[in-house]
Scaffold this motif. Structure first.
Motif, PDB file in Angstrom:
ATOM      1  N   ILE A 111       0.839  -1.196   0.000  1.00 51.37           N
ATOM      2  CA  ILE A 111       0.000   0.000   0.000  1.00 51.37           C
ATOM      3  C   ILE A 111       0.881   1.255   0.000  1.00 51.37           C
ATOM      4  CG2 ILE A 111      -0.201   0.112   2.503  1.00 51.37           C
ATOM      5  CD1 ILE A 111      -3.151   0.880   2.055  1.00 51.37           C
ATOM      6  N   ASP A 112       0.439   2.286  -0.715  1.00 54.44           N
ATOM      7  CA  ASP A 112       1.168   3.548  -0.763  1.00 54.44           C
ATOM      8  C   ASP A 112       0.790   4.418   0.428  1.00 54.44           C
ATOM      9  OD1 ASP A 112       2.483   2.955  -3.132  1.00 54.44           O
ATOM     10  OD2 ASP A 112       0.829   3.700  -4.356  1.00 54.44           O
ATOM     11  N   SER A 113       1.764   5.163   0.927  1.00 54.30           N
ATOM     12  CA  SER A 113       1.524   6.063   2.042  1.00 54.30           C
ATOM     13  C   SER A 113       2.465   7.254   1.941  1.00 54.30           C
ATOM     14  CB  SER A 113       1.753   5.338   3.368  1.00 54.30           C
ATOM     15  OG  SER A 113       1.621   6.232   4.430  1.00 54.30           O
ATOM     16  N   ARG A 114       1.946   8.429   2.302  1.00 55.07           N
ATOM     17  CA  ARG A 114       2.773   9.641   2.293  1.00 55.07           C
ATOM     18  C   ARG A 114       3.411   9.894   3.651  1.00 55.07           C
ATOM     19  NH1 ARG A 114      -1.329  13.506  -1.086  1.00 55.07           N
ATOM     20  NH2 ARG A 114      -1.078  12.417  -3.052  1.00 55.07           N
ATOM     21  N   GLU A 115       2.827   9.301   4.692  1.00 59.19           N
ATOM     22  CA  GLU A 115       3.328   9.527   6.045  1.00 59.19           C
ATOM     23  C   GLU A 115       4.296   8.426   6.450  1.00 59.19           C
ATOM     24  OE1 GLU A 115       0.402  10.811   9.006  1.00 59.19           O
ATOM     25  OE2 GLU A 115      -1.062  10.510   7.403  1.00 59.19           O
ATOM     26  N   THR A 116       5.208   8.771   7.343  1.00 57.99           N
ATOM     27  CA  THR A 116       6.139   7.790   7.887  1.00 57.99           C
ATOM     28  C   THR A 116       6.141   7.910   9.405  1.00 57.99           C
ATOM     29  OG1 THR A 116       8.014   9.304   7.740  1.00 57.99           O
ATOM     30  CG2 THR A 116       7.654   7.819   5.864  1.00 57.99           C
ATOM     31  N   VAL A 117       6.627   6.854  10.055  1.00 57.81           N
ATOM     32  CA  VAL A 117       6.692   6.833  11.509  1.00 57.81           C
ATOM     33  C   VAL A 117       7.944   6.065  11.918  1.00 57.81           C
ATOM     34  CG1 VAL A 117       5.329   4.725  11.787  1.00 57.81           C
ATOM     35  CG2 VAL A 117       5.354   6.412  13.602  1.00 57.81           C
ATOM     36  N   LYS A 118       8.516   6.470  13.035  1.00 56.32           N
ATOM     37  CA  LYS A 118       9.687   5.774  13.568  1.00 56.32           C
ATOM     38  C   LYS A 118       9.185   4.620  14.435  1.00 56.32           C
ATOM     39  CE  LYS A 118      14.229   6.950  14.774  1.00 56.32           C
ATOM     40  NZ  LYS A 118      15.131   8.033  15.002  1.00 56.32           N
ATOM     41  N   TRP A 119       9.573   3.401  14.116  1.00 58.39           N
ATOM     42  CA  TRP A 119       9.119   2.208  14.823  1.00 58.39           C
ATOM     43  C   TRP A 119      10.032   1.924  16.004  1.00 58.39           C
ATOM     44  CZ3 TRP A 119       4.719   0.022  15.253  1.00 58.39           C
ATOM     45  CH2 TRP A 119       4.574  -1.282  15.666  1.00 58.39           C
ATOM     46  N   GLU A 120       9.676   0.935  16.810  1.00 60.82           N
ATOM     47  CA  GLU A 120      10.402   0.590  18.023  1.00 60.82           C
ATOM     48  C   GLU A 120      11.846   0.178  17.772  1.00 60.82           C
ATOM     49  OE1 GLU A 120       7.864  -2.524  19.272  1.00 60.82           O
ATOM     50  OE2 GLU A 120       6.266  -1.173  19.904  1.00 60.82           O
TER      51      GLU A 120
END
Length: 82
Positions: A30-39
């Protein structure tokens, strides 16, 4: 089997349930514009969900009203008796 039937851009993606802030990571294309820092310290694409297995009434056994973007209010104003 047919060639080029399935997408080839699978990668790790974080899915976040917005109703209870539960997040999980899995492979997806899936495409996404947002990112997040994972554990683990790496940054992954973020996909926001309205409902997941941690908040769905079938899995939790609890009936919970999820009102996203005022849908219930819009319905009531549109179909209320005048």
């Amino acid at each position: 089997m047919k060639k080029d039937l399935h997408p080839s851009n699978y990668r790790l993606v974080v899915f976040k349930d917005m109703s209870n802030d539960y997040s999980f990571i899995t492979k997806s294309c899936i495409d996404s514009r947002e990112t997040v820092k994972w554990e683990d310290g790496n940054e992954y694409p973020l996909v926001k969900l309205e409902i997941s297995h941690t908040s769905h009434p079938f899995y939790t056994g609890k009936m919970k009203l999820v009102d996203t973007a005022g849908r219930i209010d819009k319905f009531r104003t549109r179909y209320s008796k005048k």
